[in-house]
Design a protein around this motif. Sequence first.
Motif, PDB file in Angstrom:
ATOM      1  N   UNK A 269      -4.996  11.004 -11.649  1.00 28.54           N
ATOM      2  CA  UNK A 269      -3.828  10.086 -11.752  1.00 28.54           C
ATOM      3  C   UNK A 269      -3.024  10.454 -10.555  1.00 28.54           C
ATOM      4  N   UNK A 270      -2.965  11.708 -10.230  1.00 21.21           N
ATOM      5  CA  UNK A 270      -2.486  12.097  -8.793  1.00 21.21           C
ATOM      6  C   UNK A 270      -2.980  11.524  -7.631  1.00 21.21           C
ATOM      7  N   UNK A 271      -4.077  11.667  -7.673  1.00 27.11           N
ATOM      8  CA  UNK A 271      -5.146  11.210  -6.548  1.00 27.11           C
ATOM      9  C   UNK A 271      -4.942   9.720  -6.396  1.00 27.11           C
ATOM     10  N   UNK A 272      -4.864   9.097  -7.494  1.00 27.72           N
ATOM     11  CA  UNK A 272      -4.574   7.715  -7.584  1.00 27.72           C
ATOM     12  C   UNK A 272      -3.208   7.263  -6.638  1.00 27.72           C
ATOM     13  N   UNK A 273      -2.070   8.273  -7.094  1.00 25.27           N
ATOM     14  CA  UNK A 273      -0.809   8.083  -6.342  1.00 25.27           C
ATOM     15  C   UNK A 273      -0.999   8.282  -5.037  1.00 25.27           C
ATOM     16  N   UNK A 274      -1.650   9.065  -4.696  1.00 23.09           N
ATOM     17  CA  UNK A 274      -1.932   9.419  -3.247  1.00 23.09           C
ATOM     18  C   UNK A 274      -2.670   7.953  -2.524  1.00 23.09           C
ATOM     19  N   UNK A 275      -3.527   7.740  -3.112  1.00 22.53           N
ATOM     20  CA  UNK A 275      -4.257   6.303  -2.785  1.00 22.53           C
ATOM     21  C   UNK A 275      -3.164   5.159  -2.620  1.00 22.53           C
ATOM     22  N   UNK A 276      -2.240   4.932  -3.528  1.00 18.18           N
ATOM     23  CA  UNK A 276      -1.365   4.025  -3.489  1.00 18.18           C
ATOM     24  C   UNK A 276      -0.407   4.575  -2.494  1.00 18.18           C
ATOM     25  N   UNK A 277       0.099   5.621  -2.212  1.00 20.03           N
ATOM     26  CA  UNK A 277       0.952   5.722  -0.973  1.00 20.03           C
ATOM     27  C   UNK A 277       0.319   5.395   0.399  1.00 20.03           C
ATOM     28  N   UNK A 278      -0.882   5.882   0.338  1.00 18.63           N
ATOM     29  CA  UNK A 278      -1.774   5.390   1.501  1.00 18.63           C
ATOM     30  C   UNK A 278      -1.580   3.830   1.912  1.00 18.63           C
ATOM     31  N   UNK A 279      -1.715   3.115   0.476  1.00 13.78           N
ATOM     32  CA  UNK A 279      -1.587   1.533   0.743  1.00 13.78           C
ATOM     33  C   UNK A 279      -0.269   1.157   1.271  1.00 13.78           C
ATOM     34  N   UNK A 280       0.825   1.794   0.654  1.00 10.76           N
ATOM     35  CA  UNK A 280       2.127   1.360   1.060  1.00 10.76           C
ATOM     36  C   UNK A 280       2.491   1.710   2.572  1.00 10.76           C
ATOM     37  N   UNK A 281       2.021   2.908   2.972  1.00 15.08           N
ATOM     38  CA  UNK A 281       2.348   3.272   4.450  1.00 15.08           C
ATOM     39  C   UNK A 281       1.518   2.538   5.294  1.00 15.08           C
ATOM     40  N   UNK A 282       0.304   2.134   5.030  1.00 17.16           N
ATOM     41  CA  UNK A 282      -0.460   1.385   6.001  1.00 17.16           C
ATOM     42  C   UNK A 282      -0.238  -0.223   5.861  1.00 17.16           C
ATOM     43  N   UNK A 283       0.540  -0.782   5.034  1.00 15.94           N
ATOM     44  CA  UNK A 283       1.114  -2.035   5.087  1.00 15.94           C
ATOM     45  C   UNK A 283       2.454  -1.929   6.016  1.00 15.94           C
ATOM     46  N   UNK A 284       3.005  -0.772   5.754  1.00 16.15           N
ATOM     47  CA  UNK A 284       4.298  -0.853   6.540  1.00 16.15           C
ATOM     48  C   UNK A 284       3.789  -0.551   8.009  1.00 16.15           C
ATOM     49  N   UNK A 285       2.997   0.321   8.184  1.00 13.96           N
ATOM     50  CA  UNK A 285       2.420   0.447   9.818  1.00 13.96           C
ATOM     51  C   UNK A 285       1.924  -0.930  10.388  1.00 13.96           C
ATOM     52  N   UNK A 286       1.674  -2.220   9.388  1.00 15.74           N
ATOM     53  CA  UNK A 286       1.337  -3.321   9.825  1.00 15.74           C
ATOM     54  C   UNK A 286       2.394  -4.070  10.279  1.00 15.74           C
ATOM     55  N   UNK A 287       3.876  -3.518  10.036  1.00 16.42           N
ATOM     56  CA  UNK A 287       4.938  -4.293  10.101  1.00 16.42           C
ATOM     57  C   UNK A 287       5.536  -5.004   8.893  1.00 16.42           C
ATOM     58  N   UNK A 288       4.987  -4.813   7.767  1.00 16.19           N
ATOM     59  CA  UNK A 288       5.423  -5.466   6.621  1.00 16.19           C
ATOM     60  C   UNK A 288       6.206  -4.620   5.607  1.00 16.19           C
ATOM     61  N   UNK A 289       7.453  -4.335   6.032  1.00 16.64           N
ATOM     62  CA  UNK A 289       8.204  -3.522   5.187  1.00 16.64           C
ATOM     63  C   UNK A 289       8.526  -3.662   3.824  1.00 16.64           C
TER      64      UNK A 289
END
Length: 570
Positions: A269-289
């Motif tokens: 579940x911790x690795x799942x959190x890490x995966x979702x954090x990556x998803x949040x930061x990657x969409x933020x880097x595409x400009x969709x904050x």
Amino acid sequence: MICNIFFIWFLLLSSLLFILSLNFMVFDYTMFLEYVLFNLNSTNVVMTILFDWMSLMFMSFVLFISSMVIFYSKEYMHGDLNLNRFILLVVLFVLSMVLLIISPNLISILLGWDGLGLVSYCLVIYYQNWKSYNAGMLTALSNRIGDVALLMSIAWMLNYGSWNYIFYLEFMKNDYIMQLISYLVVLAAMTKSAQIPFSSWLPAAMAAPTPVSSLVHSSTLVTAGVYLLIRFNFSLSENLMYVLLFVSSLTMFMSGMGANFEFDLKKIIALSTLSQLGLMLSILSLGEYKLAFFHLLIHALFKALLFMCAGNIIHNFGNCQDIRFMGGLVYLMPLTCTFMNICNLSLCGLPFLSGFYSKDLIVEVMSMNYLNLYIYLIFYFSIGLTVMYSFRLSYYLMLGNLNYLSLNNLNEENFTMLKGMMGLMIFVIFSGSLMMWLMFPSMYFICLSKIMKLMALIFIILGMFLGLEISKFSLSDSLKSLSCLNLSYFLAYMWNLPIISTLNVNYFPIYISNYYYKFVDHGWSEYFGSQNIYNKMKLLSQFNQFLFSNNLKIYLLMMVLWLILLLLLF
């Protein structure tokens, strides 16, 4: 008693803040509260607090989740001699997060940021053993890198005459100093949100009690970095966003792969959190904050509940966390399994559960704004991997036979824990559509071809199939092929990041210091320094002692030699 007080207060505050945030959102209000702490030579030192719909909404979610966690802890930590201390630590943790959320000022952000780091250390080492101490130290030291980056950005911000960063973000975007500050803030956010190469502390922090994991990995510690970047997103340059996109997408992929080879329930579940954090930061880097913030809120709900379900299972299994001992829980713990399935399906993005609304929107926006093939593929692969490890987990927990002790007492009579879980479960089902109506009043128009529109669903179905297949793969099969075994170890160890960030940081300095100790401390510096001086003085004193301890004959001989010497010289 203390549990009930904080539970009621947090729940009431959460409801009030949610209504306020809706009011602020509808009327587009932003409120700054300034409190003058003291005057010094006509300079005001002011504490500034920012209230807008985003900070109020996030605060209401944090307080709601923490109220449920405190209610849940009452039974989970039952029998603990220091329960009040534990609850007060959790409350301190929540207050640090609240301070961070409402700060438009780098100094007060640092107070909240460091408060999170310090209290998280105290909570990770709560069960006092070597594993907890190691995990706590790894967590604290990894986060210190980010703290130092934040301190350096505070020093650079002095050039603007104020630390209220919120006034300068867009206005000073192209300024060299602002770019430097944004680089430092991104580094700080990467350490807090455990992006590569700082990922190893997040699974290690699972040594903390499960209610803490539920709070830390849903809405507080790990999301602090994402929240800070959402606030700073106007000042991020294009090149910096590309770097962040590459790192976060790689983190998302790495943690998804690692979770498929992990056997510890909480670490999956911790690795799942890490995966979702990556998803949040990657969409933020595409400009969709705004999308990143939307997913941050929705993810907080189902991840908190997922940890609570895991905690209930671990509690019943006598603190056993290995999923290979579990099985057939759907007959023994039906309600917990129901909650867990709802969370898992929400995490996978199954249509019309809360996770679907944020995840599907993120993927479709990414598909519409085409960047390159790598980003397109890694997003869809990561969705497939999310579904894969979720279904693998469900297979191990719910299907097959129970592999635990022959004499066991598995039951679902932890009514307080179940009530806490029930409170969150309602929001896990309905919050996605509700929040989407509230946060995006104007419609998003997403124009995609039929195959691209169905792509997310195709990968979810493919992930389900592969998850069930990989769950049948065991370590005994991989022993037949050594290369396969090495690969599974490599992926399960998160691409050797824990080894790199622990052993490699310690081993070489200690190895070199051993040589230094031998050849310098006990070598040349001893020969030319203290030891040699001591030996010479010892020899001289021995010679003097020989002279002074002897009889008159020596003194007479010395006198004769002295007279001869005088006659020869003068």
